[in-house]
Enzyme design. Structure first.
Site: not given
Ligand code: ZN
Length: 183
Positions: A50, A55, A108-109, A150-151, A154
């Site tokens: 995701g 991000q 998380c990226l 999660h997304e 963000h």
């Molecule tokens: Zn994340």
């Protein structure tokens, strides 16, 4: 807004874009489609499941997810537990949390080298706009429902380091400090 999608990169904590609440996208223009395409590309490059617009430095309510089908995951089950292809969610709303609130390790990226346990409902419904500008609704559970939540966090400038259990927070304390110092 004028963004060259090719220039987009994944930003990491403590980049300010991760703490800026995102604004509704509204009309799905060619530019929005190009941004979403680039986000899918970046998600695959980083081997994530995701990626949300903040991000890549854009304060837009848009994210992409791809939880591939596997033995225990299906894109056609009801509720769904996988995506048949990378899916774009524009101006998403999550409702109807159901089932137990379960802990699961999340990464998380934007938070390299950090994973921690986050509590989330197992089962939720998401309503969003697709790349054609149409609203759609999916009900999902497991890893996919977790990815959506999660997304969506963000888009509200919330990161897993804000929500992880006390024990995970302690475990990651030095990794978080390292990221803060390297900024
Ligand atoms: Zn994340």
């Amino acid at each position: 807004m004028s963004t060259d999608p090719a220039q987009l990169r994944i930003v990491t904590y403590p980049h300010a874009a991760l703490r800026e609440p995102a604004k509704p996208v509204g009309t799905v223009t060619d530019e929005v489609r190009a941004i979403a395409d680039r986000m899918v590309e970046l998600m695959f490059e980083a081997e994530g499941i995701g990626l949300a617009a903040p991000q890549v430095g854009l304060p837009l309510r848009l994210f992409v997810c791809h939880v591939p089908e596997a033995d225990e995951r299906s894109a056609t089950a009801s509720p769904v537990t996988a995506t048949a292809h990378p899916t774009v969610y524009i101006d998403p709303v999550i409702t109807s949390p159901e089932g137990p609130i379960l802990p699961m390790d999340e990464g998380c990226l934007s938070l390299p080298d950090i994973t921690g346990e986050v509590l989330r409902p197992e089962h939720v419904t998401i309503e969003a706009t697709n790349l054609h500008g149409d609203r759609f609704t999916h009900t999902g559970e497991g890893l996919l429902a977790r990815c959506w939540q999660h997304e969506l966090d963000h888009l509200d400038a919330v990161l897993i380091i804000d929500k992880m259990t006390q024990l995970s927070r302690l475990k990651n304390r030095s990794a978080i400090r390292r990221l803060e110092r390297s900024a």
